[in-house]
Scaffold this active site. Structure first.
Site, PDB file in Angstrom:
ATOM      1  N   CYS A 139     -35.299 -20.771 -34.287  1.00  0.00           N
ATOM      2  CA  CYS A 139     -33.840 -20.581 -34.341  1.00  0.00           C
ATOM      3  C   CYS A 139     -33.370 -20.773 -35.773  1.00  0.00           C
ATOM      4  CB  CYS A 139     -33.105 -21.619 -33.511  1.00  0.00           C
ATOM      5  SG  CYS A 139     -33.797 -21.882 -31.924  1.00  0.00           S
ATOM      6  N   GLY A 252     -48.105 -13.851 -25.103  1.00  0.00           N
ATOM      7  CA  GLY A 252     -47.862 -12.606 -25.827  1.00  0.00           C
ATOM      8  C   GLY A 252     -48.474 -11.406 -25.127  1.00  0.00           C
TER       9      GLY A 252
HETATM   10  C1  LIG Z   1     -35.481 -11.815 -22.781  1.00  0.00           C
HETATM   11  C2  LIG Z   1     -36.306 -12.875 -23.427  1.00  0.00           C
HETATM   12  C3  LIG Z   1     -35.757 -14.146 -23.637  1.00  0.00           C
HETATM   13  C4  LIG Z   1     -36.508 -15.159 -24.245  1.00  0.00           C
HETATM   14  N1  LIG Z   1     -35.968 -16.405 -24.402  1.00  0.00           N
HETATM   15  C5  LIG Z   1     -36.731 -17.414 -24.935  1.00  0.00           C
HETATM   16  C6  LIG Z   1     -36.212 -18.747 -25.043  1.00  0.00           C
HETATM   17  O1  LIG Z   1     -35.077 -19.054 -24.635  1.00  0.00           O
HETATM   18  N2  LIG Z   1     -37.002 -19.703 -25.623  1.00  0.00           N
HETATM   19  C7  LIG Z   1     -38.275 -19.425 -26.065  1.00  0.00           C
HETATM   20  O2  LIG Z   1     -38.966 -20.314 -26.564  1.00  0.00           O
HETATM   21  N3  LIG Z   1     -38.807 -18.175 -25.929  1.00  0.00           N
HETATM   22  C8  LIG Z   1     -38.061 -17.173 -25.380  1.00  0.00           C
HETATM   23  N4  LIG Z   1     -38.612 -15.909 -25.250  1.00  0.00           N
HETATM   24  C9  LIG Z   1     -39.988 -15.653 -25.724  1.00  0.00           C
HETATM   25  C10 LIG Z   1     -41.018 -15.650 -24.584  1.00  0.00           C
HETATM   26  O3  LIG Z   1     -41.066 -16.911 -23.942  1.00  0.00           O
HETATM   27  C11 LIG Z   1     -42.424 -15.278 -25.106  1.00  0.00           C
HETATM   28  O4  LIG Z   1     -42.820 -16.214 -26.087  1.00  0.00           O
HETATM   29  C12 LIG Z   1     -42.484 -13.880 -25.709  1.00  0.00           C
HETATM   30  O5  LIG Z   1     -41.659 -12.985 -25.010  1.00  0.00           O
HETATM   31  C13 LIG Z   1     -43.889 -13.308 -25.787  1.00  0.00           C
HETATM   32  O6  LIG Z   1     -44.481 -13.241 -24.496  1.00  0.00           O
HETATM   33  P1  LIG Z   1     -44.463 -11.899 -23.572  1.00  0.00           P
HETATM   34  O7  LIG Z   1     -44.975 -10.769 -24.440  1.00  0.00           O
HETATM   35  O8  LIG Z   1     -45.355 -12.201 -22.411  1.00  0.00           O
HETATM   36  O9  LIG Z   1     -43.040 -11.682 -23.179  1.00  0.00           O
HETATM   37  C14 LIG Z   1     -37.860 -14.886 -24.653  1.00  0.00           C
HETATM   38  C15 LIG Z   1     -38.406 -13.601 -24.430  1.00  0.00           C
HETATM   39  C16 LIG Z   1     -37.659 -12.609 -23.832  1.00  0.00           C
HETATM   40  C17 LIG Z   1     -38.289 -11.253 -23.601  1.00  0.00           C
END
Ligand SMILES: Cc1cc2nc3c(=O)[nH]c(=O)nc-3n(C[C@H](O)[C@H](O)[C@H](O)COP(=O)(O)O)c2cc1C
Length: 313
Positions: A139, A252
């Site tokens: 952040c 990821g």
């Molecule tokens: C819509 C959305 C909201 C997310 N909000 C957060 C969050 O509030 N805090 C956080 O640490 N990661 C957040 N992430 C990141 C995910 O937890 C994850 O690290 C990232 O999407 C990669 O994994 P994936 O490819 O399986 O989605 C968010 C991801 C998405 C797509």
């Protein structure tokens, strides 16, 4: 975590992270799994290793104006912002309902300054049924002139140290991939006291509508997630596994048990599944079944035997 139900678990999949025993290594990723309850009708939450909540702050936040999500090849860009109900409402409204389920609740925490994080953690310490905290350090840090804490080993280590001191629970720190050398951050954060690292968060990206020439997301840029980022995430888990000794949670683009196994072989003890939940809400259950099938097929006595078992070429 209640223990009153009779869900059977495959003992070969049990893992330990920061002194917490997980029935299996499959965890819902923050921001894609709501507050867990949203999935109660779609999957058997009792079978899930755990889930990480949407990022919680001391006070509720509305997030960014729309459009906040754009589909891309093999993934999506999001700029939801840090919309959430706030730590106190999470304790009052969500935790009592979550107590019915035998799954680990990881509270994902964020703030715009070190003090914000500590305030959220201090509030959450009073909540019953939280197994661990996961610090989202991707952040913007207003106090340091808009830099991201997750880009600076010094700032990240300082926050980790304060958070660890404030926390009554194990501390997982979630790494940002938007850095040149992720191992520098990982080392600094582990030395500062993190019990575990999760990685990766989203990669900063952008998409432009060529007709209007405007960014497709209202915010301008967004976080790229989904299968498109998986090879980057696997590479980063591999690098971090060679740099630190704490258990890692790989994240990821995971959409199948084979994807999850790549992370485990690269050095992850557990995995989180994010974007895939959007197009297949039952994906966590499928990954879980696939891991047991792989153990059967490959004669694996325990999934632990595969952690970091990569064979060098
Ligand atoms: C819509 C959305 C909201 C997310 N909000 C957060 C969050 O509030 N805090 C956080 O640490 N990661 C957040 N992430 C990141 C995910 O937890 C994850 O690290 C990232 O999407 C990669 O994994 P994936 O490819 O399986 O989605 C968010 C991801 C998405 C797509």
């Amino acid at each position: 975590m209640s223990t009153s139900n009779a869900t059977t678990h495959d003992p070969r999949l049990a893992v330990e992270i920061a002194g917490i025993r997980f029935n299996n290594p499959v965890i819902g990723a923050s921001g894609t799994f709501g507050y867990g309850l949203e999935f109660a009708e779609l999957i058997d939450l009792n079978r899930l290793g755990g889930f990480s909540t949407k990022g919680l702050s001391a006070r509720p936040l509305p997030g960014n104006p729309p459009p906040r999500i754009v589909e891309t090849h093999g993934g999506m860009l999001n700029a939801i912002g840090l919309q959430n109900i706030g730590a106190r409402a999470f304790i009052a409204e969500k935790l009592p309902l979550l107590a019915r389920y035998d799954t680990h609740v990881i509270a994902n925490v964020f703030g715009y300054s070190d003090e914000d994080y500590i305030e959220a953690i201090t509030i959450l310490n009073d909540g019953e049924g939280i197994s661990a905290y996961e610090l989202n350090i991707s952040c913007p840090n207003v106090k340091e002139g808009g830099i991201v804490i997750g880009n600076s080993p010094t700032a990240a280590a300082r926050l980790t140290e304060k958070a660890k001191r404030a926390s009554s629970r194990p501390l997982i720190v979630k790494l940002s991939p938007n850095v040149t050398d992720i191992t520098l951050l990982a080392r600094a954060i582990v030395e500062a006291g993190a019990d575990s690292l999760s990685l990766i968060n989203t990669l900063v990206g952008m998409s432009i509508d060529v007709n209007t020439r405007r960014p497709r997301l209202n915010y301008g840029t967004g976080g790229l997630s989904g299968p498109a980022i998986r090879p980057i995430a696997v590479r980063m888990v591999y690098e971090v596994a060679n740099a630190v000794r704490v258990p890692l949670i790989g994240i990821g683009g995971i959409a199948s048990s084979m994807d999850a196994l790549e992370f485990i072989i690269a050095g992850a003890t557990a995995v989180q599944i994010g974007t895939a939940n959007y197009y297949d809400p039952r994906v966590t259950m499928k990954v879980l079944d696939g891991l047991s099938e792989h153990c059967d097929r490959a004669g694996i006595a325990h999934l632990n035997d595969l952690i970091g078992s990569i064979v060098k070429r």
